[in-house]
Motif scaffolding. Sequence first.
Motif, PDB file in Angstrom:
ATOM      1  N   ILE A 139       0.845  -1.202   0.000  1.00 43.58           N
ATOM      2  CA  ILE A 139       0.000   0.000   0.000  1.00 43.58           C
ATOM      3  C   ILE A 139       0.873   1.243   0.000  1.00 43.58           C
ATOM      4  O   ILE A 139       0.627   2.191  -0.744  1.00 43.58           O
ATOM      5  N   LYS A 140       1.908   1.234   0.810  1.00 43.10           N
ATOM      6  CA  LYS A 140       2.814   2.383   0.886  1.00 43.10           C
ATOM      7  C   LYS A 140       3.493   2.662  -0.446  1.00 43.10           C
ATOM      8  O   LYS A 140       3.894   3.786  -0.723  1.00 43.10           O
ATOM      9  N   GLN A 141       3.630   1.627  -1.266  1.00 40.00           N
ATOM     10  CA  GLN A 141       4.269   1.777  -2.565  1.00 40.00           C
ATOM     11  C   GLN A 141       3.250   1.959  -3.689  1.00 40.00           C
ATOM     12  O   GLN A 141       3.609   1.909  -4.853  1.00 40.00           O
ATOM     13  N   ASP A 142       1.997   2.151  -3.315  1.00 42.49           N
ATOM     14  CA  ASP A 142       0.910   2.317  -4.287  1.00 42.49           C
ATOM     15  C   ASP A 142       0.745   1.099  -5.191  1.00 42.49           C
ATOM     16  O   ASP A 142       0.293   1.220  -6.329  1.00 42.49           O
ATOM     17  N   SER A 143       1.101  -0.070  -4.719  1.00 40.13           N
ATOM     18  CA  SER A 143       0.881  -1.320  -5.447  1.00 40.13           C
ATOM     19  C   SER A 143      -0.397  -1.958  -4.908  1.00 40.13           C
ATOM     20  O   SER A 143      -0.378  -2.986  -4.223  1.00 40.13           O
ATOM     21  N   LEU A 144      -1.507  -1.324  -5.218  1.00 37.67           N
ATOM     22  CA  LEU A 144      -2.777  -1.700  -4.617  1.00 37.67           C
ATOM     23  C   LEU A 144      -3.238  -3.100  -5.022  1.00 37.67           C
ATOM     24  O   LEU A 144      -3.787  -3.837  -4.202  1.00 37.67           O
ATOM     25  N   LYS A 150      -6.735   1.348   4.993  1.00 41.93           N
ATOM     26  CA  LYS A 150      -5.741   1.947   4.094  1.00 41.93           C
ATOM     27  C   LYS A 150      -6.046   1.632   2.636  1.00 41.93           C
ATOM     28  O   LYS A 150      -5.897   2.483   1.763  1.00 41.93           O
ATOM     29  N   ILE A 151      -6.467   0.398   2.368  1.00 41.38           N
ATOM     30  CA  ILE A 151      -6.829   0.017   0.998  1.00 41.38           C
ATOM     31  C   ILE A 151      -8.015   0.851   0.522  1.00 41.38           C
ATOM     32  O   ILE A 151      -7.998   1.396  -0.583  1.00 41.38           O
ATOM     33  N   LEU A 152      -9.039   0.951   1.352  1.00 38.94           N
ATOM     34  CA  LEU A 152     -10.217   1.742   0.994  1.00 38.94           C
ATOM     35  C   LEU A 152      -9.845   3.202   0.749  1.00 38.94           C
ATOM     36  O   LEU A 152     -10.325   3.823  -0.204  1.00 38.94           O
ATOM     37  N   ASN A 153      -8.984   3.717   1.585  1.00 38.10           N
ATOM     38  CA  ASN A 153      -8.534   5.100   1.442  1.00 38.10           C
ATOM     39  C   ASN A 153      -7.805   5.313   0.120  1.00 38.10           C
ATOM     40  O   ASN A 153      -8.038   6.294  -0.584  1.00 38.10           O
ATOM     41  N   LYS A 154      -6.918   4.379  -0.226  1.00 40.03           N
ATOM     42  CA  LYS A 154      -6.165   4.478  -1.491  1.00 40.03           C
ATOM     43  C   LYS A 154      -7.084   4.373  -2.701  1.00 40.03           C
ATOM     44  O   LYS A 154      -6.783   4.908  -3.756  1.00 40.03           O
ATOM     45  N   LYS A 155      -8.215   3.681  -2.537  1.00 38.39           N
ATOM     46  CA  LYS A 155      -9.179   3.551  -3.625  1.00 38.39           C
ATOM     47  C   LYS A 155     -10.089   4.780  -3.729  1.00 38.39           C
ATOM     48  O   LYS A 155     -10.970   4.817  -4.571  1.00 38.39           O
ATOM     49  N   GLY A 156      -9.862   5.749  -2.843  1.00 45.92           N
ATOM     50  CA  GLY A 156     -10.672   6.953  -2.864  1.00 45.92           C
ATOM     51  C   GLY A 156     -11.953   6.836  -2.050  1.00 45.92           C
ATOM     52  O   GLY A 156     -12.827   7.696  -2.134  1.00 45.92           O
ATOM     53  N   LEU A 157     -12.059   5.792  -1.263  1.00 45.39           N
ATOM     54  CA  LEU A 157     -13.250   5.570  -0.444  1.00 45.39           C
ATOM     55  C   LEU A 157     -12.978   6.010   0.997  1.00 45.39           C
ATOM     56  O   LEU A 157     -13.112   5.239   1.947  1.00 45.39           O
ATOM     57  N   LYS A 158     -12.592   7.261   1.141  1.00 41.74           N
ATOM     58  CA  LYS A 158     -12.184   7.783   2.450  1.00 41.74           C
ATOM     59  C   LYS A 158     -13.317   7.738   3.461  1.00 41.74           C
ATOM     60  O   LYS A 158     -13.096   7.414   4.628  1.00 41.74           O
ATOM     61  N   ASP A 159     -14.535   8.053   3.041  1.00 43.98           N
ATOM     62  CA  ASP A 159     -15.665   8.020   3.971  1.00 43.98           C
ATOM     63  C   ASP A 159     -15.924   6.602   4.473  1.00 43.98           C
ATOM     64  O   ASP A 159     -16.191   6.390   5.654  1.00 43.98           O
TER      65      ASP A 159
END
Length: 130
Positions: free
Chosen positions: A69-74, A108-117
């Motif tokens: 996740i930290k490396q943006d390798s979702l 963190k995965i959800l956040n990286k996908k733009g699903l912050k809420d």
Amino acid sequence: MLIGFVLLAGFSIQAGEGNDYGKLLSKAKWYELADEPDSARFYYQKALKITNTIDSLIWVQLSIADQYIKQDSLTRAEFIFNQADKLIAQTFLVNNSIIMRRVHVLAKILNKKGLKDTAHELLEKVIDTT
């Protein structure tokens, strides 16, 4: 950094595994705290090869997913997260620290996908139930 090391040392003792496993986790955590996810992942992957409990296997898988996740390798992060999640479901794991680690990585995965809420709601529900 000392807090992370102390927590990590406590986990390796709790897991009851060999000294090599603890050393690998300590190195992985060191690189994780130094914000070097490639090196952290390298040591987590080495630890994964010698783990001897289901709890530690899941913990290390979640830690590897976190580094991706930290490396943006979702895609890789989700793949490994899903492997750990299946093990949790198959073993009916109730280890609170691992469940909390799972929720943290999922958020963190959800956040990286733009699903912050959604990530925020997930974390709030966990906080409310603990």
